[in-house]
Design an enzyme around this catalytic site. Structure first.
Site, mmCIF file in Angstrom:
data_model
loop_
_atom_site.group_PDB
_atom_site.id
_atom_site.type_symbol
_atom_site.label_atom_id
_atom_site.label_comp_id
_atom_site.label_asym_id
_atom_site.label_seq_id
_atom_site.Cartn_x
_atom_site.Cartn_y
_atom_site.Cartn_z
ATOM 1 N N HIS A 98 -1.573 -5.063 2.620
ATOM 2 C CA HIS A 98 -2.659 -5.098 1.852
ATOM 3 C C HIS A 98 -2.620 -4.551 0.572
ATOM 4 O O HIS A 98 -1.705 -3.664 0.283
ATOM 5 C CB HIS A 98 -3.499 -4.034 2.561
ATOM 6 N N HIS A 100 -4.187 -2.355 -2.650
ATOM 7 C CA HIS A 100 -5.156 -1.342 -2.947
ATOM 8 C C HIS A 100 -5.756 -1.742 -4.418
ATOM 9 O O HIS A 100 -4.900 -2.067 -5.322
ATOM 10 C CB HIS A 100 -4.677 -0.010 -2.969
#
Ligand code: AMP
Length: 138
Positions: A98, A100
């Protein structure tokens, strides 16, 4: 065992979804570092950046590119810090890659990405040559 992010992709647990494509999902971080803190993930559960095929990594970063100004506008941010904890040693807690996107505000007291390292290595020219060649030769 599916990751918590796979469960969001599958609709098994709720997420505050802000953008979706065939291969990616973006949603608000449940424990935000700032207003508008958003995560962009590949829908398939690749653990790290280098596990993703190039086209999926490209899809993810294309969404980061598209969403960043939208997030800044939404929360009236002055800037953003964008990054990945790519692997456990880097602080990755959810083993599903992922990115951020953390909105930043003038005077928010946060640090730059350079704050990840408590000290800087003192590298000789030979060591720098070796590192340079080793990366370039891959
Ligand atoms: P990392 O340390 O890079 O693996 O960060 C994982 C991030 O996922 C943290 O910022 C958490 O706040 C966030 N997070 C964990 N569970 C959820 C969830 N169910 N929905 C949204 N964000 C989450």
């Amino acid at each position: 065992m599916p990751t918590i992010f796979e469960q969001i992709v599958d609709g098994e647990i709720p997420g505050r979804i802000v953008h979706e494509t065939e291969t990616t999902l973006a949603f608000l971080d449940a424990n935000p570092l700032a207003r508008g803190h958003t995560l962009v993930i590949p829908k398939d559960p690749y653990e790290r950046l280098d596990d993703m095929p190039a086209d999926i990594a490209s899809d993810v970063f294309s969404v980061v590119h598209e969403l960043t100004p939208a997030i800044e506008d939404a929360v009236d941010a002055d800037a953003t810090t964008i990054g990945m904890n790519n692997g456990e040693a880097a602080g990755q807690e959810v083993p599903h890659a992922h990115v951020h996107i953390v909105p930043r505000f003038d005077g928010d007291g946060g640090g730059p990405i350079h704050a990840v390292s408590p000290s800087r290595p003192d590298l000789s020219d030979e060591e720098l040559d070796e590192i340079q060649d080793s990366i370039a030769d891959r």
